[in-house]
Design an enzyme around this catalytic site. Structure first.
Site, mmCIF file in Angstrom:
data_model
loop_
_atom_site.group_PDB
_atom_site.id
_atom_site.type_symbol
_atom_site.label_atom_id
_atom_site.label_comp_id
_atom_site.label_asym_id
_atom_site.label_seq_id
_atom_site.Cartn_x
_atom_site.Cartn_y
_atom_site.Cartn_z
ATOM 1 N N CYS A 255 1.018 -1.238 -0.206
ATOM 2 C CA CYS A 255 -0.092 -0.014 0.121
ATOM 3 C C CYS A 255 0.727 1.367 0.110
ATOM 4 O O CYS A 255 1.025 2.020 0.927
ATOM 5 C CB CYS A 255 -1.023 -0.037 1.180
ATOM 6 S SG CYS A 255 -1.961 -1.436 1.381
ATOM 7 N N GLY A 259 4.502 6.879 -1.859
ATOM 8 C CA GLY A 259 5.977 6.230 -1.835
ATOM 9 C C GLY A 259 6.913 6.666 -0.742
ATOM 10 O O GLY A 259 8.036 6.192 -1.045
ATOM 11 N N ASP A 279 0.003 0.024 -5.200
ATOM 12 C CA ASP A 279 -1.226 0.627 -4.719
ATOM 13 C C ASP A 279 -2.499 0.553 -5.635
ATOM 14 O O ASP A 279 -2.349 0.423 -6.707
ATOM 15 C CB ASP A 279 -0.965 2.201 -4.297
ATOM 16 C CG ASP A 279 -1.827 2.948 -3.392
ATOM 17 O OD1 ASP A 279 -1.568 2.821 -2.049
ATOM 18 O OD2 ASP A 279 -2.781 3.415 -3.655
ATOM 19 N N CYS A 379 -1.547 4.594 10.583
ATOM 20 C CA CYS A 379 -1.318 5.812 11.564
ATOM 21 C C CYS A 379 -2.696 5.839 12.145
ATOM 22 O O CYS A 379 -3.474 7.145 12.119
ATOM 23 C CB CYS A 379 -0.887 7.060 10.466
ATOM 24 S SG CYS A 379 -2.226 7.169 8.961
#
Length: 444
Positions: A255, A259, A279, A379
């Protein structure tokens, strides 16, 4: 620009952000491009108001319905008025309806053109709304959180820790850079940034990181133009060290997004080996091309995917030395940068992320060779997207075992991140970085 003009422009911009699924800073940048009559100083003034209201929106709406409004408006230079005027509703809903939340990753800030001064406002000083006058309010009002999100933090951390976390999420985030050690040393970059008057500091944990107190148009600096630095949060940098790629290995970044982590992995590999950056969003992969050119890295190949079981991945089945699954997530760990997430995200959407994360982690596992490493990262601050995904994976994949993340980092000389859990679990009020969760698995 007068205060009244600033409020009017901020109201329009705030309404556009709250009813849009794109990140707020992208909406802000587009809005300012569409209104070139606003100068740099005007943009900063309007942006400061908008991001302050996004952070404290629920508190402001609560106080706007009380006699406290006049005092509060003076304290925040009229910011409270924006939350009402922008929505054209005297009693606005704390959760405006949008189709879906934007999908965030920790490299999102790197997707913003570094030379753009229209996003400086996202780093503006916080509004002064967390002092003693509001201590009697319920915590979810005082810290401007939806009920369900506050309750989730308390369930995971306990109330005292949740309050520390919630308070930190209303503060602006610093700007972290990662030094490309293939081109330049951190000391050299620190010297160049000091000469530019930026007062940089080494990040406390990542040996390749530099922290700036506020955003700066990096595009004008030679060290950026030459690929010597990339914008990357320190927490995101630590993910690369947990992948621990070695020169000559085959790595799959399942994923990859823009980059940022693939670039870091290539640097750690000394530019030797091969990395497949995948992706489902081909537009984000295309954004990697200029970054590759700047960096001088030649071992990364991009691959758009239709889904996580795309047949183009079959040649890598049981072949990859390391697989990184930096999964799409709620982005709650980036609330300091993207406060609009609070007003878009719902529990149902978290459940949808959980299902997709489990599927992606399973797909990544199929690519790992015996003895290889699988790294799962988000995150997010939410257990449903983090340790619950890791636990479900281990239950269904007995051929993998969980490694201790803090021990891996300590072996690489990264100290101060010990944990009672085997995961790396970064919380902004503790780590100073964005919120991050990382689980490291080894295939037997």
């Amino acid at each position: 620009m007068t205060s009244a003009d600033a409020l009017a422009w901020a109201g329009k911009l705030l309404a556009a952000i709250l009813h849009n699924e794109q990140p707020a800073d992208r909406v802000l940048s587009r809005f300012f491009r569409e209104h070139p009559q606003l100068g740099k100083r005007d943009r900063n003034q309007v942006g400061d108001l908008v991001f302050g209201v996004l952070r404290h929106k629920r508190l402001l709406e609560h106080l706007a319905q009380s006699e406290t409004l006049v005092d509060l408006a003076a304290a925040v230079q009229g910011g409270a008025l924006v939350s009402v005027s922008a929505l054209d509703d005297p009693h606005p809903s704390p959760t405006p309806a949008v189709a879906t939340p934007a999908v965030f990753d920790a490299d999102a800030s790197a997707d913003i053109p570094p030379g753009s001064d229209s996003v400086v406002a996202s780093q503006a000083p916080p509004l002064s709304v967390a002092d003693s006058d509001f201590s009697s309010l319920k915590p979810w009002l005082r810290y401007s959180l939806p009920d369900w999100l506050w309750q989730g933090f308390v369930a995971q951390l306990g109330e005292a820790e949740a309050m520390g976390l919630a308070a930190s999420l209303n503060q602006p985030a610093p700007v972290d850079l990662r030094v490309n050690l293939l081109k330049i040393s951190r000391d050299q970059v620190l010297g160049e940034l000091e000469a530019a008057g930026l007062a940089p500091l080494p990040t406390p944990h990542s040996p390749e990181g530099i922290r700036l107190a506020s955003r700066y148009p990096l595009g004008g600096l030679s060290v950026y133009q030459s690929g010597g630095v990339e914008v990357q949060d320190e927490g995101s940098q630590l993910v690369g060290f947990l992948v621990d790629p070695q020169p000559g290995e085959t790595i799959v970044d399942l994923c990859a997004g823009g980059g940022g982590k693939s670039l870091h992995l290539a640097s750690l590999m000394q530019g030797k080996g091969r990395i497949l950056a995948c992706d489902r969003d081909s537009r984000r992969l295309k954004a990697l091309k200029p970054r590759l050119k700047r960096s001088g890295i030649r071992i990364i190949r991009t691959q758009p995917l239709r889904h996580e079981r795309d047949p183009c991945l079959r040649p890598y089945t049981l072949k990859a030395h390391r697989v990184l699954v930096d999964a799409p997530c709620s982005g709650t760990g980036t609330l300091r940068r993207h406060p609009e997430i609070k007003w878009r995200l719902t529990p149902d959407q978290v459940e949808a992320f959980h299902a997709r994360q489990c599927a992606l982690l399973g797909a990544g596992a199929a690519l790992v060779r015996p003895g290889g490493r699988l790294v799962y990262a988000t995150c997010s601050l939410l257990s449903r997207e983090n340790d619950q995904v890791a636990a479900a994976f281990l239950k269904e994949h007995p051929q993998f075992r969980l490694l201790d993340a803090s021990r891996i980092l300590a072996a690489e000389g990264i100290q101060g991140l010990s944990s009672s859990e085997p995961y790396l679990n970064l919380l902004p009020h503790r780590s100073g970085s964005d919120g991050f969760f990382v689980a490291v698995f080894n295939r037997l």
